[in-house]
Design a protein around this motif. Structure first.
Motif: not given
Lengths: 428, 263
Positions: B164-177
């Motif tokens: 899996y290649f993921m580009d910034e999956p954690f950018a701008g998400v809430d803490a729960a996500t």
């Protein structure tokens, strides 16, 4: 009126032919245009539409006949050429795409008009009617013309329905499509080809000048009515068909009149109606939502102020005059009165001789608004460390937003506080 | 500092990539291990996204090559999954959550064929995994940022890939996500899948990943987190010592010099 019934009884074979032709042409370009619209390539469609004119003229000059198949091939070639030129300008120079489109559109169209004028002055008798490609002439859709154009339309429908899933992902997320191994370059080529073909066939009914409207407007109108690509494509097709039918009727009742402007007028009116009346996305429905939101805020504010007055003299259920409410807080008089009447209708207030007082329901609601306001003020000053004299304005807005779930959380977080930052009692 | 993986899932061989004629990645040469959660970390404009786009064949390579499981990308496409940046698509597109997740099945379906009931079941399962099963029919325009990211992850899961290649999956998400996504990615790594994540936040990078790639126009370091996450290497990555490289890049762009000579 007589003409209307004559036309829609479809007794004349040529009427049937013109109707079928127009509907197929306009609906197929609307269906293909949906993807042009979704890919945000509306201007490219306009450039292609104008660029097919020199192709038609050149095909006529070289062949000397108005054989529709030859004209289509000529139109297809220059239509494609215009796209390649735009791409070339974009990639090899520092000019932006919009500049490239404007350049190509006007140069190709200019050359086309030049050729058309010279053909018209050449004295060739076969050329009559060639100028109908400028603004369209649906009445010419008979015989071989009909067969050729109808066939191309059916091919367009076929390609879109076969490759629907691919077209959808191509419009939504092309790089993902490429990574999962779909032949994106080929699919782009197919989409461009069917766009050019849709333009080429549509010009018989609509004409080169207005063809872009036929490609884009049905999709733009359909977008207001649905949130689903398939439905959107179908709606665009139906709207396109309807405008084609209208065009055919005009062409029948006034043969000298060009069809294109009429078709475009009909589809534009449909689009305008959609912009205003469509549920949820339409302007009217959005304005109504805004208005009911304004009413809600007004109502909640009124109940809150009535509660404030009662809090001061400790008689919450006493009747209050409009002047007394205005003394507590200024409201524009018209809005104040209509708000009071709304609250009476909803059972929050009763009135007697122009004076207003709470029902039990209204009292509870007013109390809740005051509580939310003060809870939020306390939250701001305790958790966000905002100075007590800066929290009121914010709470004025947020009190209308807080849901019962948030309310419960706030109460728990702040441990059912007694007073707000201004030492006012928080009512429960 | 460069640690080679013993059983590599990905191999970058002397990779150079230019963007709009400007070289943005110079001579990237490294291997990434299988079954690990790998973070690509570096400052803004370091070429992190460019690196995975190049690996996905979305950008032309100036030189070098990328191999996955010791094969070319075209040979292993069905084993590769990609999550582009959330902002790369128009979220006002008229489609539903389930439809987007089903797109993850298109690669396996091939041309012309429509998703079957099995495909729908798989998509539903993936939505469940990311906690979005209640949003199946929801229009994508109504999703919050964190929900959009979950939907993109569900689409990637629906591909049933090995890497899996993921580009910034954690950018701008809430803490729960964030914690839900991290849980899923760790689960994938535990199953032996390889997960490569572009990440911009140094602090959380130390907690999230087993293997780190430090990138700033060129490869600064790569290897297990304990070897790579040192003050010295981080300073090399984030410090301003690379101005020469950036300036040369600008020169190449302005004078339109090809990044590799042909003869």
């Amino acid at each position: 009126m007589e003409l209307f019934f004559e036309f829609f009884s479809f007794q004349d074979a040529s009427i049937i032919s013109v109707v079928i032709g127009s509907i197929l042409l306009t609906s197929s370009s609307a269906v293909v245009g949906t993807f042009t619209f979704l890919k945000k390539k509306a201007l490219l469609g306009d450039a292609v539409a104008h660029a097919v004119l020199p192709g038609i003229c050149l095909a006529f000059i070289l062949s000397g006949t108005k054989n529709p198949l030859i004209l289509i091939i000529g139109a297809f070639i220059t239509g494609w050429l215009s796209l390649i030129t735009i791409d070339f300008i974009g990639s090899r120079t520092k000019l932006k795409e919009d500049t490239a489109i404007a350049l190509v559109l006007s140069v190709f169209f200019g050359v086309g008009i030049l050729m058309l004028t010279s053909i018209q002055h050449s004295g060739n008798a076969a050329q009559t009617g060639l100028d109908s490609f400028l603004f369209g002439n649906a009445a010419a859709l008979i015989g071989t013309d009909l067969i050729v154009f109808a066939f191309v339309s059916l091919v367009l429908f076929g390609v879109v329905s076969l490759l629907f899933k691919e077209m959808k992902i191509l419009a939504f997320d092309p790089s993902f499509a490429q990574v999962i191994g779909l032949p994106v370059k080929t699919l782009e080529l197919v989409l461009t080809s069917i766009t050019v073909l849709a333009v080429v066939t549509g010009i018989q009914a609509v004409g080169v000048v207005l063809m872009a409207a036929m490609l884009i407007t049905p999709a733009a109108a359909a977008r207001f009515w649905t949130q689903n690509v398939l439905h959107m494509t179908l709606i665009a097709g139906v709207l396109g068909a309807f405008s084609g039918l209208a065009g055919a009727f005009v062409s029948y009742s006034a043969p000298t009149m060009p069809t294109g402007p009429w078709i475009v007028m009909v589809i534009s009116i449909i689009a305008l109606i959609s912009f205003f009346l469509a549920p949820k996305r339409g302007i009217l429905s959005r304005n109504l939502q805004q208005r009911s939101l304004r009413h809600l805020i007004m109502d909640e504010n009124l109940l809150k102020e009535l509660y404030h007055i009662g809090e001061k003299d400790n008689t919450p259920f006493k009747e209050r005059s409009i002047a007394a409410i205005m003394r507590e807080r200024f409201f524009p008089e018209g809005q104040l009165k209509s708000g009071l009447i709304r609250l009476k209708r909803k059972g929050f207030l009763v009135n007697k001789d122009g004076r207003w007082k709470f029902t039990q329901l209204g009292y509870e609601k007013g109390q809740r608004m005051v509580k939310l306001h003060r809870l939020w003020e306390l939250y701001l000053s305790e958790y966000l460390k905002i100075a007590p004299d800066h929290v009121h304005e914010d709470a004025e807005t947020i009190e209308h937003v807080i849901t019962p779930e948030l309310e419960a959380r706030l109460e728990k977080m702040l441990a059912f506080p007694e007073t707000d930052p201004h030492e006012k009692k928080i009512p429960y | 500092m460069k640690v080679e993986a013993t059983n590599p899932a990905v191999e970058f061989h002397d990779l150079t990539v230019s963007y709009d004629k400007k070289p943005v990645l110079w001579n990237i040469d490294m291997t990434l291990p299988q079954g690990a959660l790998i973070g690509i970390v570096g400052p803004n404009g370091a070429g992190k996204s460019t690196l995975i786009k190049a690996a996905m064949g979305l950008l032309p390579l100036g030189s070098g090559y990328v191999r996955l499981f010791n094969q070319s990308l075209d040979e292993v496409r069905h084993r590769v999954s990609y999550v582009p940046q959330r902002e790369s698509v128009d979220w006002d597109f008229p489609t539903s959550v389930l439809d987007v997740v089903l797109m993850g099945r298109y690669g396996k379906l091939g041309l012309f064929r429509r998703p079957s009931n099995t495909d729908k079941e798989i998509a539903m399962n993936c939505l469940k995994k990311v906690g979005m099963e209640a949003f199946t029919k929801r229009q994508i325009s109504q999703l919050s940022g964190g929900q959009q990211q979950r939907v993109f992850l569900a689409r990637a899961l629906a591909q049933e890939a090995d890497i899996y290649f993921m580009d910034e999956p954690f950018a701008g998400v809430d803490a729960a996500t964030e914690s839900a996504l991290l849980g899923i990615l760790q689960g994938l790594a535990k199953e032996g899948k390889t997960v490569v994540v572009v990440h911009h936040d140094l602090q959380s990078a130390a907690e999230f990943f087993d293997w780190i790639v430090l990138l700033n126009l060129r490869l600064v370091a790569c290897g297990p987190i304990k070897d790579v996450f040192t003050n010295k290497l981080l300073q090399d990555t984030y410090g301003g010592k690379l101005t020469v490289l950036a300036e040369v890049g600008e020169l190449v762009k302005n004078r339109e010099i090809p990044s590799r000579e042909k003869y």
